[in-house]
Design a protein around this motif. Sequence first.
Motif, PDB file in Angstrom:
ATOM      1  N   PRO A  79      -2.541  -2.705  -4.360  1.00 53.43           N
ATOM      2  CA  PRO A  79      -1.680  -1.839  -5.187  1.00 53.43           C
ATOM      3  C   PRO A  79      -0.626  -1.115  -4.342  1.00 53.43           C
ATOM      4  N   PHE A  80       0.582  -1.006  -4.908  1.00 55.96           N
ATOM      5  CA  PHE A  80       1.681  -0.359  -4.208  1.00 55.96           C
ATOM      6  C   PHE A  80       1.613   1.158  -4.294  1.00 55.96           C
ATOM      7  N   THR A  81       0.897   1.677  -5.271  1.00 52.82           N
ATOM      8  CA  THR A  81       0.796   3.132  -5.439  1.00 52.82           C
ATOM      9  C   THR A  81      -0.662   3.527  -5.603  1.00 52.82           C
ATOM     10  N   LYS A  82      -0.920   4.800  -5.308  1.00 49.22           N
ATOM     11  CA  LYS A  82      -2.253   5.365  -5.550  1.00 49.22           C
ATOM     12  C   LYS A  82      -2.068   6.789  -6.055  1.00 49.22           C
ATOM     13  N   ARG A  83      -3.027   7.232  -6.771  1.00 48.17           N
ATOM     14  CA  ARG A  83      -2.977   8.612  -7.269  1.00 48.17           C
ATOM     15  C   ARG A  83      -3.321   9.556  -6.128  1.00 48.17           C
ATOM     16  N   GLY A  84      -2.514  10.570  -6.022  1.00 45.87           N
ATOM     17  CA  GLY A  84      -2.719  11.473  -4.891  1.00 45.87           C
ATOM     18  C   GLY A  84      -2.959  12.828  -5.291  1.00 45.87           C
TER      19      GLY A  84
END
Length: 84
Positions: A79-84
């Motif tokens: 995945p290119f993004t993650k929840r931060g």
Amino acid sequence: MNAPSSSSRQITWPSVITVISAAILIGAEVFGAAFAGGWALAILFGLGDQGTHILQAVLFALGVLVMTAFIRTAQRIEPFTKRG
């Protein structure tokens, strides 16, 4: 009204760089094979210059579909993004 989300998305650069690097490598192979394969098949079937260009364009379009499918699948795995 909608409350702003408390979680934001962050780009995971190692995943992005990995997928882009693989796409460059695989893209060079796919598009090189499309042009060389179109040329070879056109000679084999005696299609002439115009037939060669048409066959190369068709194989190039098929290569675009292959690369699109690769990047979509790779993005699901990395995945290119993650929840931060």
